[in-house]
Design an enzyme around this catalytic site. Structure first.
Site, PDB file in Angstrom:
ATOM      1  N   ALA A 269     -11.986   6.003  -3.013  1.00 30.76           N
ATOM      2  CA  ALA A 269     -11.203   7.181  -2.618  1.00 30.76           C
ATOM      3  C   ALA A 269     -10.815   6.926  -1.168  1.00 30.76           C
ATOM      4  O   ALA A 269     -11.352   7.533  -0.245  1.00 30.76           O
ATOM      5  CB  ALA A 269     -12.006   8.466  -2.755  1.00 30.76           C
TER       6      ALA A 269
ATOM      7  N   LYS B 234       0.874  -1.177   0.000  1.00 27.91           N
ATOM      8  CA  LYS B 234       0.000   0.000   0.000  1.00 27.91           C
ATOM      9  C   LYS B 234       0.913   1.230   0.000  1.00 27.91           C
ATOM     10  O   LYS B 234       1.999   1.198   0.577  1.00 27.91           O
ATOM     11  CB  LYS B 234      -0.883  -0.037   1.259  1.00 27.91           C
ATOM     12  CG  LYS B 234      -1.772   1.190   1.449  1.00 27.91           C
ATOM     13  CD  LYS B 234      -2.912   1.229   0.463  1.00 27.91           C
ATOM     14  CE  LYS B 234      -3.736   2.517   0.567  1.00 27.91           C
ATOM     15  NZ  LYS B 234      -4.508   2.802  -0.647  1.00 27.91           N
ATOM     16  N   SER B 235       0.507   2.317  -0.656  1.00 26.32           N
ATOM     17  CA  SER B 235       1.365   3.509  -0.678  1.00 26.32           C
ATOM     18  C   SER B 235       1.525   4.070   0.734  1.00 26.32           C
ATOM     19  O   SER B 235       0.544   4.250   1.461  1.00 26.32           O
ATOM     20  CB  SER B 235       0.762   4.590  -1.580  1.00 26.32           C
ATOM     21  OG  SER B 235       0.722   4.142  -2.913  1.00 26.32           O
TER      22      SER B 235
ATOM     23  N   CYS C 105      -2.225   8.669  -8.008  1.00 27.96           N
ATOM     24  CA  CYS C 105      -3.522   8.604  -7.309  1.00 27.96           C
ATOM     25  C   CYS C 105      -4.382   9.766  -7.821  1.00 27.96           C
ATOM     26  O   CYS C 105      -3.933  10.915  -7.817  1.00 27.96           O
ATOM     27  CB  CYS C 105      -3.315   8.708  -5.795  1.00 27.96           C
ATOM     28  SG  CYS C 105      -4.884   8.751  -4.908  1.00 27.96           S
TER      29      CYS C 105
HETATM   30  C1  SIN Z   1      -6.148   5.625  -2.154  1.00 30.40           C
HETATM   31  O1  SIN Z   1      -5.613   5.212  -1.123  1.00 30.40           O
HETATM   32  O2  SIN Z   1      -6.937   6.574  -2.108  1.00 30.40           O
HETATM   33  C2  SIN Z   1      -5.855   5.009  -3.494  1.00 30.40           C
HETATM   34  C3  SIN Z   1      -4.439   5.164  -3.871  1.00 30.40           C
HETATM   35  C4  SIN Z   1      -4.213   5.365  -5.342  1.00 30.40           C
HETATM   36  O3  SIN Z   1      -5.152   5.484  -6.130  1.00 30.40           O
HETATM   37  O4  SIN Z   1      -3.044   5.431  -5.745  1.00 30.40           O
END
Ligand code: SIN
Length: 301
Positions: free
Chosen positions: A70, A45-46, A127
């Site tokens: 989102a 996950k980022s 994102c």
């Molecule tokens: C998110 O955590 O909102 C999605 C991340 C992404 O679209 O890169």
């Protein structure tokens, strides 16, 4: 004899399917589970510099052909994420996805991911709904070049850049990554999207906008990879709507050396990698492809 082994620059994978950032990759045990389910690698996950709670609910909804989310980049922050990396890294290849507002944030985060044992970093330049992050920095080729250059100077592991389809200058952005010494591009992230709830007469998600993923985006992703292959020399990792071996084959034939699967881990199940690996091997055997490299980009010939 068919081999599913593939190379993304200096990174060698036993299997070409990688878990895309954002699903089954927030904890060490879930990443290990995906490696054990047939994924060749996992992208986390980022993760950002500080803990982030993400957007309020509702932040996720199902639509025809996929999901709109989102989430708001929820994560525990880079310091705490070490605990998850300590569990996952000994079990397989882990690519650290990171997001930041500019070159300095990305360089610091990449350094930590390298310290934690990531085999590469994936820069989230895509994102579609995070204020000040993601595609807000990733659609300016000069900024992309500055970020990738800074990260390349900060770490010795490969640097991948995940690109957005929400632009008409995808080729220029890919070139900015390549010119800055980036090792690979990953295409695509989600398409900026909205769902309106007629009963309440308002956007459904608390953030109003989100990103569309899943089967519906696959032709957009395949086109993006095809376009990038015509201008870039660096490897491409394809992602967007892959559920079956046929989908994976399309991306590879468009020019990808490997592919990522995200939403289908939800729609198909955690055995999606094993199914794709089996189907791809049988197809390659029948059609005379001995390796992924043999198939990569054949749609251009
Ligand atoms: C998110 O955590 O909102 C999605 C991340 C992404 O679209 O890169």
């Amino acid at each position: 004899m068919v081999s599913l082994k593939t190379e993304i620059g200096s990174i060698s994978l036993e299997r070409p399917g990688i878990v895309a950032s954002g699903i089954m990759d927030e904890t060490g045990p879930s990443m290990v589970r995906m490696i054990e389910s047939g994924a060749g690698a996992v992208v986390t996950k980022s993760v950002g510099l500080e803990p982030n709670a993400g957007h309020a609910n509702p932040c996720f909804t199902e639509v025809s052909g996929g999901y709109v989310n989102a989430m708001g980049l929820p994560n525990p922050g880079i310091e705490l994420f070490k605990e998850e990396m300590d569990v996952a890294v000994p079990k397989g290849k882990i690519v650290g996805s990171i997001y930041g507002a500019g070159p300095e944030d990305f360089s610091k985060l990449a350094g930590r991911m390298e310290d934690y044992g990531a085999c590469a970093v994936e820069l989230n330049l895509s994102c579609p709904h995070a204020k000040g992050y993601g595609m807000e920095v990733g659609t300016d080729p000069a900024m992309v070049k500055a970020i990738v250059s800074a990260v390349k100077s900060a770490v010795s592991i490969p640097v991948w850049a995940k690109l957005t389809p929400n632009t008409h200058i995808l080729g220029d952005i890919g070139m900015a990554v390549q010119d800055a010494g980036g090792d690979a591009v990953v295409a695509i992230n989600t398409l900026k999207a909205m769902v309106i709830c007629p009963e309440i007469g308002r956007p459904l998600l608390s953030n109003k906008f989100g990103g569309l993923s899943g089967a519906a985006v696959k032709p957009v992703g395949v086109r993006a990879v095809y376009d990038l292959r015509t201008v870039l020399d660096i490897p491409i990792v394809g992602v967007g709507g892959i559920e079956t071996w046929r989908d994976a084959a399309e991306y590879i034939m468009a020019g990808a050396s490997a592919f990522q699967v995200g939403s289908a881990i939800g729609t198909v199940g955690t055995d999606v990698f094993a199914r794709i690996n089996d189907g791809l091997s049988s197809f390659m055997e029948e059609y005379g492809y001995s390796s992924i490299a043999d198939m990569t980009g054949v749609a251009h010939d």
